[in-house]
Scaffold this active site. Structure first.
Site, PDB file in Angstrom:
ATOM      1  CE1 TYR A   1       0.505  -5.983  -6.641  1.00  0.00           C
ATOM      2  CE2 TYR A   1      -1.872  -6.010  -6.368  1.00  0.00           C
ATOM      3  CZ  TYR A   1      -0.602  -5.885  -5.837  1.00  0.00           C
ATOM      4  OH  TYR A   1      -0.443  -5.656  -4.495  1.00  0.00           O
TER       5      TYR A   1
ATOM      6  CD  GLU B   1      -4.082 -15.301  -2.191  1.00  0.00           C
ATOM      7  OE1 GLU B   1      -3.751 -14.753  -1.121  1.00  0.00           O
ATOM      8  OE2 GLU B   1      -3.495 -16.300  -2.662  1.00  0.00           O
TER       9      GLU B   1
ATOM     10  CG  ASN C   1      -7.925  -2.905  -5.039  1.00  0.00           C
ATOM     11  OD1 ASN C   1      -7.892  -1.853  -5.690  1.00  0.00           O
ATOM     12  ND2 ASN C   1      -7.107  -3.162  -4.032  1.00  0.00           N
TER      13      ASN C   1
ATOM     14  CB  ALA D   1      -0.925   0.009   1.219  1.00  0.00           C
TER      15      ALA D   1
HETATM   16  C1  LIG Z   1      -2.053  -0.330  -5.784  1.00  0.00           C
HETATM   17  C2  LIG Z   1      -1.039   0.688  -5.225  1.00  0.00           C
HETATM   18  C3  LIG Z   1      -0.128   0.005  -4.231  1.00  0.00           C
HETATM   19  C4  LIG Z   1      -0.181   1.234  -6.404  1.00  0.00           C
HETATM   20  O1  LIG Z   1       0.840   2.049  -5.865  1.00  0.00           O
HETATM   21  P1  LIG Z   1       1.332   3.379  -6.618  1.00  0.00           P
HETATM   22  O2  LIG Z   1       2.557   3.865  -5.954  1.00  0.00           O
HETATM   23  O3  LIG Z   1       0.209   4.335  -6.732  1.00  0.00           O
HETATM   24  O4  LIG Z   1       1.647   2.803  -8.074  1.00  0.00           O
HETATM   25  P2  LIG Z   1       2.736   3.335  -9.128  1.00  0.00           P
HETATM   26  O5  LIG Z   1       2.760   4.817  -9.107  1.00  0.00           O
HETATM   27  O6  LIG Z   1       4.023   2.643  -8.870  1.00  0.00           O
HETATM   28  O7  LIG Z   1       2.065   2.799 -10.471  1.00  0.00           O
HETATM   29  C5  LIG Z   1       2.775   2.150 -11.501  1.00  0.00           C
HETATM   30  C6  LIG Z   1       1.818   1.951 -12.668  1.00  0.00           C
HETATM   31  O8  LIG Z   1       0.751   1.074 -12.298  1.00  0.00           O
HETATM   32  C7  LIG Z   1      -0.487   1.512 -12.918  1.00  0.00           C
HETATM   33  N1  LIG Z   1      -1.425   1.962 -11.878  1.00  0.00           N
HETATM   34  C8  LIG Z   1      -1.162   2.248 -10.588  1.00  0.00           C
HETATM   35  N2  LIG Z   1      -2.302   2.591  -9.932  1.00  0.00           N
HETATM   36  C9  LIG Z   1      -3.292   2.528 -10.843  1.00  0.00           C
HETATM   37  C10 LIG Z   1      -4.698   2.783 -10.776  1.00  0.00           C
HETATM   38  N3  LIG Z   1      -5.309   3.166  -9.651  1.00  0.00           N
HETATM   39  N4  LIG Z   1      -5.423   2.619 -11.905  1.00  0.00           N
HETATM   40  C11 LIG Z   1      -4.852   2.234 -13.072  1.00  0.00           C
HETATM   41  N5  LIG Z   1      -3.494   1.970 -13.193  1.00  0.00           N
HETATM   42  C12 LIG Z   1      -2.745   2.115 -12.091  1.00  0.00           C
HETATM   43  C13 LIG Z   1      -0.098   2.672 -13.810  1.00  0.00           C
HETATM   44  O9  LIG Z   1       0.231   2.152 -15.089  1.00  0.00           O
HETATM   45  C14 LIG Z   1       1.117   3.216 -13.120  1.00  0.00           C
HETATM   46  O10 LIG Z   1       1.971   3.953 -13.976  1.00  0.00           O
HETATM   47  P3  LIG Z   1       1.598   5.497 -14.343  1.00  0.00           P
HETATM   48  O11 LIG Z   1       1.230   6.186 -13.074  1.00  0.00           O
HETATM   49  O12 LIG Z   1       2.861   6.005 -14.962  1.00  0.00           O
HETATM   50  O13 LIG Z   1       0.427   5.418 -15.283  1.00  0.00           O
HETATM   51  C15 LIG Z   1      -1.776   1.897  -4.588  1.00  0.00           C
HETATM   52  O14 LIG Z   1      -2.761   2.388  -5.473  1.00  0.00           O
HETATM   53  C16 LIG Z   1      -2.450   1.593  -3.262  1.00  0.00           C
HETATM   54  O15 LIG Z   1      -1.804   1.644  -2.211  1.00  0.00           O
HETATM   55  N6  LIG Z   1      -3.756   1.259  -3.293  1.00  0.00           N
HETATM   56  C17 LIG Z   1      -4.486   0.992  -2.053  1.00  0.00           C
HETATM   57  C18 LIG Z   1      -4.034  -0.311  -1.397  1.00  0.00           C
HETATM   58  C19 LIG Z   1      -4.174  -1.494  -2.338  1.00  0.00           C
HETATM   59  O16 LIG Z   1      -5.162  -1.634  -3.039  1.00  0.00           O
HETATM   60  N7  LIG Z   1      -3.149  -2.378  -2.331  1.00  0.00           N
HETATM   61  C20 LIG Z   1      -3.127  -3.539  -3.195  1.00  0.00           C
HETATM   62  C21 LIG Z   1      -3.828  -4.701  -2.603  1.00  0.00           C
HETATM   63  S1  LIG Z   1      -2.776  -5.568  -1.454  1.00  0.00           S
END
Ligand SMILES: CC(C)(COP(=O)(O)OP(=O)(O)OC[C@H]1O[C@@H](n2cnc3c(N)ncnc32)[C@H](O)[C@@H]1OP(=O)(O)O)[C@@H](O)C(=O)NCCC(=O)NCCS
Length: 154
Positions: free
Chosen positions: A115, A103, A108, A70
């Site tokens: 991923y 998982e 989400n 996260a």
């Molecule tokens: C999922 C999560 C960890 C991604 O972390 P992040 O630091 O925002 O992701 P990044 O900036 O490294 O993203 C890399 C790429 O992934 C894709 N991506 C990331 N978040 C996205 C979203 N919400 N929707 C679509 N694509 C997404 C994009 O292609 C992104 O590249 P870009 O920003 O240049 O377009 C974050 O959104 C989060 O903490 N969500 C809430 C908790 C969660 O759902 N955790 C996963 C389940 S365990």
């Protein structure tokens, strides 16, 4: 690397950002147990000293399991999640492990897109996996496959 002092903040982030609306399974004690377990890696991303992201991966004999990941909302879409995941996957490769499983909640869609972008593919859907009422998607990243996503148009 995270420290035992981070356990409460990590558990709070997990509750707010991942387990919201579900029974809380990753409480402070569970995170702390992971921090003390040599087969579990807990990685922290910080802005100065503030925890802005974390990831927990457990290493087994022939695969690794990404338990939690996260990033704080104000720091999302800045590459933090990608850096955390790629660091853990590099460690897995170094350990001779080439399969990473996870998982996630089927609803989400943001995390699913994240991923998929980083090379994971959904392998199955597990009905009522969370609290007996919410479906999970199982995903796998085969680290022997180098390309993470289709090439983007120039
Ligand atoms: C999922 C999560 C960890 C991604 O972390 P992040 O630091 O925002 O992701 P990044 O900036 O490294 O993203 C890399 C790429 O992934 C894709 N991506 C990331 N978040 C996205 C979203 N919400 N929707 C679509 N694509 C997404 C994009 O292609 C992104 O590249 P870009 O920003 O240049 O377009 C974050 O959104 C989060 O903490 N969500 C809430 C908790 C969660 O759902 N955790 C996963 C389940 S365990």
């Amino acid at each position: 690397m995270a420290h035992v002092d981070d356990a409460a903040a990590i558990a709070a982030m997990s509750r707010q950002l991942i387990e919201h609306g579900l029974a809380w399974s990753w409480d402070e004690n569970r995170v702390e147990r992971c921090l003390r377990n040599r087969d579990c890696v807990v990685l922290a991303a910080r802005d100065r000293r503030r925890l802005v992201g974390f990831a927990i991966m457990e290493f087994y004999a022939i695969h690794a399991h990404l338990n939690l990941l996260a990033v704080q909302p104000g720091f999302q879409r800045q590459g933090v999640g990608k850096q955390l995941l790629e660091w853990l996957e590099a460690s897995a490769r170094t350990a001779g492990i080439f399969k990473v499983h996870l998982e996630l909640r089927a609803t989400n869609t943001g995390a699913l897109a994240f991923y998929e972008k980083l090379g994971f593919r959904a392998t199955s859907r597990k009905a009522a996996y969370y609290d007996g009422r919410e479906d999970a998607l199982r995903m796998l990243h085969d680290l022997t496959v180098t390309s993470t996503s289709p090439a983007e148009p120039q």
